[in-house]
Design a protein around this motif. Structure first.
Motif, short mmCIF file in Angstrom:
data_model
loop_
_atom_site.label_atom_id
_atom_site.label_comp_id
_atom_site.label_asym_id
_atom_site.label_seq_id
_atom_site.Cartn_x
_atom_site.Cartn_y
_atom_site.Cartn_z
N PHE A 215 -83.61 -40.08 -9.49
CA PHE A 215 -83.54 -40.26 -11.12
C PHE A 215 -81.98 -40.20 -11.24
N GLU A 216 -81.40 -39.23 -10.35
CA GLU A 216 -79.61 -39.80 -10.99
C GLU A 216 -79.58 -40.66 -10.53
N ALA A 217 -80.15 -42.00 -9.33
CA ALA A 217 -78.91 -42.92 -9.13
C ALA A 217 -80.06 -43.48 -9.70
N VAL A 218 -81.00 -43.76 -10.57
CA VAL A 218 -81.83 -44.72 -11.87
C VAL A 218 -80.26 -44.21 -13.10
N ILE A 219 -80.17 -43.43 -13.20
CA ILE A 219 -79.03 -42.96 -14.25
C ILE A 219 -77.92 -43.29 -14.32
#
Length: 334
Positions: free
Chosen positions: A293-297
């Motif tokens: 999720f951090e990578a997508v954000i």
């Protein structure tokens, strides 16, 4: 996270320097920006724009060499006064410089929306290259990204062009420089706020995506409720209908400014961000990809910053030449 880091001081000094440039008080501008740079080294994000704009104005005047020397002496004098307590030994100077450039911390940390962090999913920069090599990569990429706006301001300096140059140079540093922190997104936001009357959509879109880029850090520090409240407020203002000056009717700014295709695309991206926030809050990531999720954000915010940077560079080069500010050879310095 530190409760207060006094970023407002360097940003305020920078705003004062910009106001001094607009008032043709370049010597005062040099002093104020040097103070901002020495207070927070991240003020270097604006250095290419200040350098190019002031150099361009000097070159368009009579006695350009004399004007450049005057500004240079003011810069050297200000730095000497600020650094005077450390000039007693070479070791003291090197120790301060080491604190200003902590290469050992790596080219990025956590999940900041920079080029190096986003592309690390494909290229393991920290594993494949040494810190010294990465610092040269970052320096080259940052200077390359800053160069177009610098050339434009040296050749045709103007007040509006200066604001776009500040935005473009800060974008270049945020996206490509070494050891970028999430809070550094404040630097592009400052010139964007000064351009809000010319670029309302850019400012609003940059604000929303800047908050998005800060979300992983804010959640880790327990500020999720504050973040959601501010984000909801910004989105509410963003989609609020505006009253037309011509006929008094009310319509949404995006629908009024953009074709239906772009309106639909922007709405889809916004809906995707809402879903992403819900997943990040309530869904556990896969064990194999704990930071998905951090990578997508990070990727989402980076993509929008890159698009905005390309747009503002093109917009700066398409500005009309302001003869009142770029060709007045009789204009005096202070």
């Amino acid at each position: 996270m530190k409760p207060f880091q006094y970023n407002c001081i360097s940003l305020g000094l920078t705003v004062g320097a910009i106001a001094a440039v607009f008032s043709t008080r370049e010597l005062v501008a040099c002093v104020l920006f040097c103070l901002a740079l020495n207070h927070k080294q991240m003020s270097a994000y604006y250095a290419p724009a200040f350098f190019a704009h002031l150099l361009g104005k000097c070159l368009h005047r009579q006695n350009p060499f004399f004007n450049v020397i005057r500004l240079g002496l003011i810069v050297l004098g200000t730095f000497t006064v600020v650094w005077w307590p450390f000039l007693y030994s070479k070791e003291a100077i090197l120790e301060v410089l080491a604190r200003l450039a902590p290469l050992e911390r790596g080219i990025y940390e956590d999940y900041v929306s920079s080029f190096w962090c986003c592309t690390s999913l494909l290229i393991k920069w920290k594993q494949r290259f040494s810190m010294s090599t990465l610092s040269y990569f970052a320096l080259g990429a940052t200077l390359t990204a800053s160069l177009p706006s610098m050339v434009q301001q040296i050749s045709a300096p103007s007040h509006r062009g200066f604001l776009y140059a500040l935005l473009n140079s800060s974008f270049a540093f945020y996206l490509f420089s070494y050891q970028v922190h999430e809070k550094s997104v404040l630097l592009p936001l400052l010139p964007a706020s000064l351009l809000v009357l010319d670029e309302p959509f850019l400012f609003k879109w940059l604000t929303i995506n800047s908050m998005l880029s800060m979300y992983p850090l804010l959640r880790r520090d327990g500020l999720t409720i504050c973040y959601i409240a501010l984000l909801f407020l910004f989105i509410l203002m963003y989609y609020a209908p505006m009253q037309s000056k011509e006929d008094g009717s009310r319509s949404n700014y995006i629908a009024q400014r953009f074709p239906k295709f772009w309106w639909a695309l922007i709405s889809f991206y916004t809906l995707f961000l809402v879903m992403l926030h819900v997943l990040y809050l309530f869904v556990q990531p896969p064990t194999r990809y704990p930071f998905i999720f951090e990578a997508v954000i990070t990727a989402c915010a980076f993509s929008q910053f890159a698009i905005l940077a390309i747009y503002t560079n093109i917009k700066q080069w398409r500005l009309p030449i302001d003869k009142a500010h770029s060709s007045d050879v009789k204009e005096k310095v202070n």
